[in-house]
Design a protein around this motif. Structure first.
Motif, short mmCIF file in Angstrom:
data_model
loop_
_atom_site.label_atom_id
_atom_site.label_comp_id
_atom_site.label_asym_id
_atom_site.label_seq_id
_atom_site.Cartn_x
_atom_site.Cartn_y
_atom_site.Cartn_z
N PRO A 221 0.83 -1.19 0.00
CA PRO A 221 0.00 0.00 0.00
C PRO A 221 0.87 1.25 0.00
O PRO A 221 1.93 1.27 0.65
CB PRO A 221 -0.82 -0.12 1.29
CG PRO A 221 -0.07 -1.08 2.15
CD PRO A 221 0.72 -1.97 1.25
N ALA A 222 0.46 2.27 -0.73
CA ALA A 222 1.23 3.52 -0.78
C ALA A 222 1.12 4.26 0.54
O ALA A 222 0.14 4.09 1.29
CB ALA A 222 0.70 4.39 -1.92
N GLY A 223 2.11 5.08 0.83
CA GLY A 223 2.03 5.93 2.02
C GLY A 223 2.86 5.45 3.19
O GLY A 223 2.69 5.94 4.31
N PHE A 224 3.72 4.47 2.96
CA PHE A 224 4.57 3.94 4.04
C PHE A 224 6.02 3.97 3.57
O PHE A 224 6.64 2.93 3.32
CB PHE A 224 4.09 2.53 4.42
CG PHE A 224 2.64 2.51 4.81
CD1 PHE A 224 2.23 3.01 6.04
CD2 PHE A 224 1.67 2.08 3.92
CE1 PHE A 224 0.90 3.06 6.39
CE2 PHE A 224 0.32 2.11 4.26
CZ PHE A 224 -0.07 2.61 5.50
N PRO A 225 6.57 5.19 3.43
CA PRO A 225 7.85 5.34 2.75
C PRO A 225 9.02 4.65 3.44
O PRO A 225 9.94 4.17 2.76
CB PRO A 225 8.06 6.87 2.74
CG PRO A 225 7.15 7.42 3.78
CD PRO A 225 5.99 6.47 3.87
N ARG A 226 8.99 4.57 4.77
CA ARG A 226 10.15 3.95 5.44
C ARG A 226 10.17 2.44 5.21
O ARG A 226 11.22 1.84 5.00
CB ARG A 226 10.13 4.31 6.94
CG ARG A 226 10.51 5.79 7.17
CD ARG A 226 10.36 6.20 8.62
NE ARG A 226 8.98 6.22 9.05
CZ ARG A 226 8.50 5.62 10.13
NH1 ARG A 226 9.30 4.94 10.93
NH2 ARG A 226 7.22 5.68 10.44
N VAL A 239 6.22 -2.13 -5.69
CA VAL A 239 5.25 -1.31 -6.41
C VAL A 239 4.23 -0.82 -5.38
O VAL A 239 3.60 -1.63 -4.70
CB VAL A 239 4.52 -2.11 -7.52
CG1 VAL A 239 3.51 -1.23 -8.24
CG2 VAL A 239 5.53 -2.70 -8.50
N GLU A 240 4.11 0.50 -5.25
CA GLU A 240 3.17 1.05 -4.27
C GLU A 240 1.83 1.34 -4.94
O GLU A 240 1.79 1.98 -5.98
CB GLU A 240 3.75 2.32 -3.66
CG GLU A 240 5.00 2.06 -2.85
CD GLU A 240 5.57 3.34 -2.26
OE1 GLU A 240 4.93 3.91 -1.37
OE2 GLU A 240 6.63 3.76 -2.73
N ILE A 241 0.76 0.88 -4.31
CA ILE A 241 -0.58 1.04 -4.87
C ILE A 241 -1.45 1.79 -3.87
O ILE A 241 -1.46 1.42 -2.68
CB ILE A 241 -1.17 -0.36 -5.17
CG1 ILE A 241 -0.17 -1.12 -6.06
CG2 ILE A 241 -2.60 -0.27 -5.73
CD1 ILE A 241 -0.66 -2.01 -7.08
N ASN A 242 -2.13 2.80 -4.33
CA ASN A 242 -2.99 3.55 -3.41
C ASN A 242 -4.05 2.61 -2.82
O ASN A 242 -4.72 1.88 -3.55
CB ASN A 242 -3.67 4.71 -4.13
CG ASN A 242 -4.49 5.53 -3.14
OD1 ASN A 242 -3.95 6.03 -2.15
ND2 ASN A 242 -5.79 5.62 -3.36
N ASN A 243 -4.18 2.65 -1.50
CA ASN A 243 -5.11 1.73 -0.82
C ASN A 243 -6.09 2.48 0.07
O ASN A 243 -6.72 1.90 0.93
CB ASN A 243 -4.30 0.70 0.00
CG ASN A 243 -5.14 -0.45 0.50
OD1 ASN A 243 -5.85 -1.08 -0.27
ND2 ASN A 243 -5.11 -0.71 1.80
N SER A 244 -6.20 3.82 -0.16
CA SER A 244 -6.99 4.62 0.78
C SER A 244 -8.44 4.15 0.90
O SER A 244 -9.01 4.16 1.99
CB SER A 244 -6.96 6.09 0.34
OG SER A 244 -7.43 6.21 -1.00
N GLU A 245 -9.03 3.70 -0.21
CA GLU A 245 -10.46 3.34 -0.17
C GLU A 245 -10.67 1.95 0.44
O GLU A 245 -11.57 1.77 1.27
CB GLU A 245 -11.07 3.46 -1.57
CG GLU A 245 -10.84 4.82 -2.20
CD GLU A 245 -11.05 5.99 -1.21
OE1 GLU A 245 -12.18 6.17 -0.72
OE2 GLU A 245 -10.08 6.73 -0.93
N CYS A 246 -9.85 0.98 0.04
CA CYS A 246 -9.97 -0.36 0.65
C CYS A 246 -9.67 -0.29 2.15
O CYS A 246 -10.28 -1.02 2.94
CB CYS A 246 -9.02 -1.35 -0.01
SG CYS A 246 -9.51 -1.82 -1.66
N ALA A 247 -8.74 0.59 2.53
CA ALA A 247 -8.38 0.69 3.95
C ALA A 247 -9.58 1.11 4.80
O ALA A 247 -9.69 0.74 5.97
CB ALA A 247 -7.23 1.67 4.12
#
Ligand code: CIR
Length: 260
Positions: A221-226, A239-247
């Motif tokens: 999921p995108a948004g976890f850079p470390r 590969v980072e994938i936006n997961n805001s809606e599934c989350a």
């Protein structure tokens, strides 16, 4: 030789339906936006396809708001597939909709008859064994029935701990290869991965633990850079994938596909 724990030729996905706004959630952190979820889902499917795998894209199921989370309906092993018996009553009806797709590819499709319950999100298949965490969705009878089925196919199953308040065992861990697990510290502290190589997600980035290794890629999921940087430094192609809606519905990378 392929490694069946992360080298796959196929995946099954299901497009999200407009009813996704009624999906189950532990906590209300907002209504999922269907358009954004469709975009993210398309990125996810395109990434799986980029590895050369065939992706079977099933149509939306309006009557089942959580049906996009196909992982919970079945367990796919090299020897056969097992249809699950979800612990969430609203999700039981998703299983008969998955069965025909699995029968196209598997000669041996079995099922959890009950009375127990088990969901695919609680099952991690490693290079050595099948780990199953009990949760609000997976009970002792469901684990026992699955254990009987997979032992016919030569697998050993070990029941492990799921941290309290966590939806599924795999909410907190993923397989990076047959011997390497990405885990939250709170789950690994239970000792369930002793003997494996464990990479910990960074503190404050626990939601990154639900990632998947699919052929050459790690989809996270995108948004976890470390955590993304840590995996990159360890040699993984992330590969980072936006997961805001599934989350918003407690879903992540693993739930969106069945891989075999
Ligand atoms: C549910 O509560 O069942 C869905 N809203 C989310 C399922 C996520 N599945 C998974 O992590 N395997």
């Amino acid at each position: 030789m392929t490694d069946p724990t992360f080298e796959f030729s196929r995946a099954i996905t299901r497009r999200p339906s407009a009813s996704i706004t009624d999906g189950l959630r532990a906590e209300d952190i907002g209504t999922p936006d269907l358009d954004q979820m469709l975009k993210d889902h398309a990125h996810y499917v395109a990434t799986l396809k980029k590895t050369g795998a065939e992706v079977i894209e099933l149509p939306p199921l309006e009557d089942f708001p959580d049906a996009v989370f196909v992982e919970d309906t079945a367990l796919c092993l090299p020897q056969g597939a097992v249809l699950m018996r979800p612990g969430a009553p609203s999700r039981m009806g998703e299983v008969p909709h998955m069965a025909p797709a699995l029968r196209e590819f598997y000669g041996d499709v079995r099922g959890i008859a009950g009375p127990g319950h088990i969901e695919g999100g609680d099952i991690l298949v490693t290079g050595r064994e099948i780990l199953v965490g009990r949760s609000d969705r997976t009970d002792a009878a469901g684990v026992a029935e699955l254990s009987g089925i997979v032992s016919d196919w030569g697998h050993s199953l070990r029941e492990v701990f799921t941290p309290p308040g966590v939806l599924h065992f795999k909410t907190d861990c993923s397989l990076l290869d047959g011997e390497t697990i990405l885990s939250t510290k709170r789950l690994a502290a239970s000792g369930c991965f002793d003997g494996y190589r464990v990479l910990h997600v960074e503190d404050g980035e626990e939601a990154a633990a639900n990632s998947i290794r699919f052929n050459q890629f790690v989809l996270m999921p995108a948004g976890f850079p470390r955590t993304a940087a840590m995996l990159g430094n360890a040699g993984y192609d992330v590969v980072e994938i936006n997961n805001s809606e599934c989350a918003k519905l407690d879903g992540g990378m693993s739930c969106l596909s069945l891989r075999f």
